[in-house]
Design an enzyme around this catalytic site. Structure first.
Site, mmCIF file in Angstrom:
data_model
loop_
_atom_site.group_PDB
_atom_site.id
_atom_site.type_symbol
_atom_site.label_atom_id
_atom_site.label_comp_id
_atom_site.label_asym_id
_atom_site.label_seq_id
_atom_site.Cartn_x
_atom_site.Cartn_y
_atom_site.Cartn_z
ATOM 1 N N LYS A 52 1.192 -1.484 -0.339
ATOM 2 C CA LYS A 52 -0.337 0.345 0.320
ATOM 3 C C LYS A 52 0.751 0.985 0.327
ATOM 4 O O LYS A 52 0.608 2.218 -0.827
ATOM 5 C CB LYS A 52 -1.309 -0.361 1.252
ATOM 6 N N GLN A 96 -4.655 -1.670 10.423
ATOM 7 C CA GLN A 96 -4.657 -2.924 9.476
ATOM 8 C C GLN A 96 -5.198 -3.844 10.653
ATOM 9 O O GLN A 96 -5.096 -3.977 12.098
ATOM 10 C CB GLN A 96 -3.012 -2.815 9.465
ATOM 11 N N ASP A 119 -11.440 1.697 4.900
ATOM 12 C CA ASP A 119 -12.201 0.700 4.949
ATOM 13 C C ASP A 119 -13.564 0.762 5.011
ATOM 14 O O ASP A 119 -13.860 -0.611 4.528
ATOM 15 C CB ASP A 119 -11.709 -0.270 5.837
#
Ligand SMILES: Nc1nc(=O)c2c([nH]1)NC[C@@H]1CN(c3ccc(C(=O)N[C@@H](CCC(=O)O)C(=O)O)cc3)C=[N+]21
Length: 284
Positions: A52, A96, A119
């Site tokens: 990422k 995460q 997200d």
């Protein structure tokens, strides 16, 4: 003969189109900024975060990791999220997963400002997704929808079976397929006669974390097979949840692991970050 999806090529195509939007923002002196909170040193998480970061750097998106020790307390983690929520320089926040056992992941996700929720996991954004309203959506299922669209897989009235009901993949995946007018079955570890269900599926999305879980006898010839699995073998190889060698000859469209859904997850996260940045700039 099946069509094997090239997730890297499609991701590159989508990110090419994103480049102009990033250019417009940087011309206004705005650099899209994503902060990834990583707790502990899970090796897989480190690989995904590295991908990422790299993708962000190549696009001109400022992706930085906020690293916290495995032993961090819930209070300290929530405080860290709050400082990112109130930081006007930060457009998007991602915590995460997975988190260590001492942390209540749902409480942590709920603490993220929904306007910075990269997200789409916060309850507010989950609610929007299930209501069919606009809002940030989880990157992996968004990447699957982009693949289905790009490869012209019909969805309206088709039977889609999603195997797995995680917050990251299964549940939002079901919502998106429903929104696209598919008839959606969500299967999980308590589902009986799974093969009977999957053999009637026009689209199968597998996200269970078990290598070779989906076998040829479970697949209707010509079905679209989307493998979200990312299992690491003892030798460190990445394999999916589908028995690719046996299933590929039967499939209509099939995604490989690696180079299938993975790169699309990263691409959709970049797209989401830019969208959140644009929304903030529009509000400022
Ligand atoms: N808050 C949160 N959001 C996520 O989106 C999230 C998460 N937590 N936890 C874990 C999963 C998994 N995930 C992947 C990202 C990139 C690859 C990826 O780049 N895969 C490459 C291979 C990478 C490798 O070498 O292992 C590929 O499939 O070609 C895979 C999986 C994001 N996730």
């Amino acid at each position: 003969m099946s069509t094997v999806v090239d997730g890297r090529a499609l991701a590159a195509k989508l990110l090419n189109e994103l480049q102009d939007q990033i250019g417009n923002l940087t011309a206004q002196g705005v650099v899209p900024t994503l902060r990834i909170v990583q707790v502990g040193d899970d090796p897989a998480s480190t690989i995904y975060i590295r991908n990422k970061k790299r993708k962000g750097a190549s696009l001109g998106i400022d992706v930085q990791v906020v690293k916290l020790p495995e032993t961090v307390t819930q209070t300290a983690l929530l405080h860290q999220i709050e400082t990112l929520n109130v930081n006007p320089e930060v457009d998007a926040i991602l915590v995460q997963m997975p988190l260590p056992v001492q942390i209540d992941a749902a409480a942590v996700v709920a603490a993220i400002d929904p306007a910075k929720d990269a997200d789409g996991f916060t309850p507010a954004n989950f609610g929007r997704l299930w209501s069919g309203d606009e809002g940030p959506v989880p990157a992996t299922p968004a990447g699957v929808m982009a693949i289905l669209q790009q490869y012209h897989v019909p969805l309206r009235g088709q039977h889609a079976v999603v195997i797995g009901r995680s917050r990251i993949v299964g549940r939002p995946m079901a919502a998106m397929l429903l929104q696209a007018d598919a008839t959606v079955t969500v299967a999980h570890s308590h589902t009986r006669n799974l093969a009977e269900l999957t053999r009637t599926a026009d689209i199968i999305v597998v996200a269970v974390g078990i290598p070779h879980f989906l076998t040829a006898d479970m697949v209707k010839p010509g079905a679209a097979i989307i493998d979200v699995g990312i299992n690491r073998t003892a030798e460190g190889k990445v394999t999916g949840d589908v028995d690719f060698a046996a299933v590929e000859p039967l499939a209509g469209v099939i995604t490989p692991v690696p180079r299938g859904v993975g790169p699309m997850t990263v691409a959709e996260l970049m797209i989401q970050t830019v969208a959140l940045t644009k929304a903030r700039v529009a509000h400022d």
